[in-house]
Design an enzyme around this catalytic site. Structure first.
Site, PDB file in Angstrom:
ATOM      1  N   ARG A  47      31.263  51.755  28.803  1.00  0.00           N
ATOM      2  CA  ARG A  47      29.954  51.340  29.302  1.00  0.00           C
ATOM      3  C   ARG A  47      28.942  52.477  29.189  1.00  0.00           C
ATOM      4  O   ARG A  47      27.779  52.261  28.867  1.00  0.00           O
ATOM      5  CB  ARG A  47      30.087  50.872  30.755  1.00  0.00           C
ATOM      6  CG  ARG A  47      28.805  50.350  31.354  1.00  0.00           C
ATOM      7  CD  ARG A  47      29.041  49.881  32.773  1.00  0.00           C
ATOM      8  NE  ARG A  47      29.534  50.984  33.612  1.00  0.00           N
ATOM      9  CZ  ARG A  47      29.808  50.849  34.905  1.00  0.00           C
ATOM     10  NH1 ARG A  47      29.691  49.668  35.495  1.00  0.00           N
ATOM     11  NH2 ARG A  47      30.239  51.879  35.596  1.00  0.00           N
TER      12      ARG A  47
ATOM     13  N   HIS B 195      38.775  42.548  33.517  1.00  0.00           N
ATOM     14  CA  HIS B 195      39.749  42.311  32.446  1.00  0.00           C
ATOM     15  C   HIS B 195      39.543  40.992  31.730  1.00  0.00           C
ATOM     16  O   HIS B 195      39.573  40.926  30.504  1.00  0.00           O
ATOM     17  CB  HIS B 195      41.173  42.379  33.002  1.00  0.00           C
ATOM     18  CG  HIS B 195      41.615  43.764  33.338  1.00  0.00           C
ATOM     19  ND1 HIS B 195      42.844  44.057  33.890  1.00  0.00           N
ATOM     20  CD2 HIS B 195      40.984  44.973  33.194  1.00  0.00           C
ATOM     21  CE1 HIS B 195      42.948  45.358  34.091  1.00  0.00           C
ATOM     22  NE2 HIS B 195      41.837  45.929  33.683  1.00  0.00           N
TER      23      HIS B 195
ATOM     24  N   LYS C  16      47.456  47.049  34.060  1.00  0.00           N
ATOM     25  CA  LYS C  16      47.694  46.307  35.286  1.00  0.00           C
ATOM     26  C   LYS C  16      46.486  46.486  36.213  1.00  0.00           C
ATOM     27  O   LYS C  16      45.793  47.518  36.152  1.00  0.00           O
ATOM     28  CB  LYS C  16      49.001  46.760  35.947  1.00  0.00           C
ATOM     29  CG  LYS C  16      49.068  48.256  36.287  1.00  0.00           C
ATOM     30  CD  LYS C  16      48.468  48.586  37.636  1.00  0.00           C
ATOM     31  CE  LYS C  16      48.438  50.044  37.928  1.00  0.00           C
ATOM     32  NZ  LYS C  16      47.634  50.370  39.123  1.00  0.00           N
TER      33      LYS C  16
ATOM     34  N   ASP D 184      47.139  46.979  42.793  1.00  0.00           N
ATOM     35  CA  ASP D 184      47.216  48.365  42.373  1.00  0.00           C
ATOM     36  C   ASP D 184      48.648  48.878  42.337  1.00  0.00           C
ATOM     37  O   ASP D 184      49.074  49.476  41.345  1.00  0.00           O
ATOM     38  CB  ASP D 184      46.378  49.255  43.302  1.00  0.00           C
ATOM     39  CG  ASP D 184      46.256  50.670  42.769  1.00  0.00           C
ATOM     40  OD1 ASP D 184      45.681  50.837  41.677  1.00  0.00           O
ATOM     41  OD2 ASP D 184      46.758  51.602  43.415  1.00  0.00           O
TER      42      ASP D 184
END
Length: 362
Positions: free
Chosen positions: A71, A113, A131, A213
């Site tokens: 970004r 995602h 993940k 997480d």
């Protein structure tokens, strides 16, 4: 051997552990049996800690990423300069349109995602996604459908699915050497300060919380050794003041009667420890997310056996290698996403039971 041995001091955090693992293999030849499928040309999205670790891990194998997009363009250029990446893209759309890129590694926050998966899969790119691969089961089902429709491979980058140690243990378990699997006890605890609740651990706008997480690791190792998906789940979840899950206690049982008992917390340190109990032995794994060694204690005589497979420092290389094998048609590598989908189903149901909802899901 990587990870922690008796009498040594465990690394304080994941970044320190990775640094120690890289140092342990510095100057050593890279194993010839890691990359066995035709090589793909890779680009990475994001330039955070895990993207840097991927570039460092690949460098151990003499490989480099072909492109990077972030970004913040300046960060992408800095990343490219640090790791010899040939191409910096102004936008993700530009990356997706590049015919010289075969596969994309997505390392951005959880809640972004699905956006990247939609674009990359529709553009015919294979994708390895960090993940938690998506926020929920519906998003993962959509992404799997896109991958199938476009004839490409989607893979979850949860390290549990790719470490050779688990492949070796699963092989021996499937061969009947350990007897019936009865119980998995798995813990994972980190201590994250409350001081800045806008960080990714506690911020719902960044899909924070323990499950996505750290819980994904614990549930993955449990599911890997179970004969079938749990059909009964009871749990208690404690929420942080921001509304995300801070801690959880989970008990699962499948139709085969196998149990999983999991404890998670983001605000108390506890060992990353997995104990898988079978009729003939129990298997202990310390620092299990990237483990390369386990201890088997045999029921009959108490004998302890050490099993070593793989190397901690090459954890992210194993992920790349599995996607490349899947693209080449390896059925076992392709089936890893089924395990990831089962884990996502469990996490989605658990968050629903705890009342944890992210802005994108409202």
């Amino acid at each position: 051997m990587g990870g922690t041995t008796q009498g040594s001091t465990a690394p304080l955090d994941a970044a320190a552990a990775a640094k120690a693992a890289f140092a342990a293999v510095e100057g050593k030849p890279f194993p010839e049996d890691v990359f066995t499928a035709p090589r793909l040309r890779w680009a990475v999205v994001g330039t955070g800690v895990i993207a840097n670790q991927m570039a460092q891990s690949l460098a151990l194998a003499g490989r480099t990423l072909s492109g990077v997009q972030n970004r913040t363009l300046a960060k992408a250029h800095a990343f490219a300069a640090a790791y010899g990446v040939a191409r910096v893209y102004d936008s993700f759309e530009e990356l997706c349109q590049d015919p010289t890129i075969d596969a994309v590694y997505v390392t951005t926050p959880h809640n972004t995602h699905i956006r990247y998966l939609r674009a990359a899969l529709a553009a015919g790119k294979h994708v390895l996604c960090e993940k938690s691969i998506t926020l929920n089961s519906a998003e993962l089902a959509e992404a799997r459908g896109l991958a199938e429709a476009n004839g490409v491979v989607l893979m979850d980058a949860t390290t549990i699915l790719h470490m050779p140690l688990y492949r070796e243990l699963a092989r021996r378990a499937s061969a009947g050497e350990f007897g019936r699997m009865n119980l998995a006890q798995v813990s994972f605890g980190s201590y994250k300060e409350y001081g800045d609740l806008t960080n990714r651990f506690y911020n719902p706008a960044l899909a924070g919380g323990a499950l996505l997480d750290i819980g994904v690791y614990a549930l993955s190792i449990m599911r890997l050794f179970m004969a079938g998906q749990p059909t009964e789940v009871v749990s208690l979840g404690n929420l942080a003041s921001t509304g995300v899950d801070e801690a959880g206690g989970i008990v699962c049982r499948n139709a085969e009667g196998q149990l999983g008992v999991i404890s998670l917390t983001l605000h108390s340190k506890q060992p990353k420890r997995a104990v898988i109990s079978f009729d003939r032995c129990y298997v202990e794994v310390a620092e299990y997310p990237r483990a390369d060694a386990a201890t088997i204690t045999w029921t009959s005589d108490g004998r302890r056996e050490t099993v070593s497979a793989g190397t901690e420092a090459y954890a992210l290389c194993y992920e790349v290698a599995d996607l490349e094998r899947a693209v080449a048609g390896d059925k076992a590598a392709r089936a890893l996403l089924d395990t990831a989908s089962d884990v996502m189903d469990l996490m989605t149901d658990l968050r629903r039971a705890w009342g944890v909802t992210y802005p994108e899901e409202r």
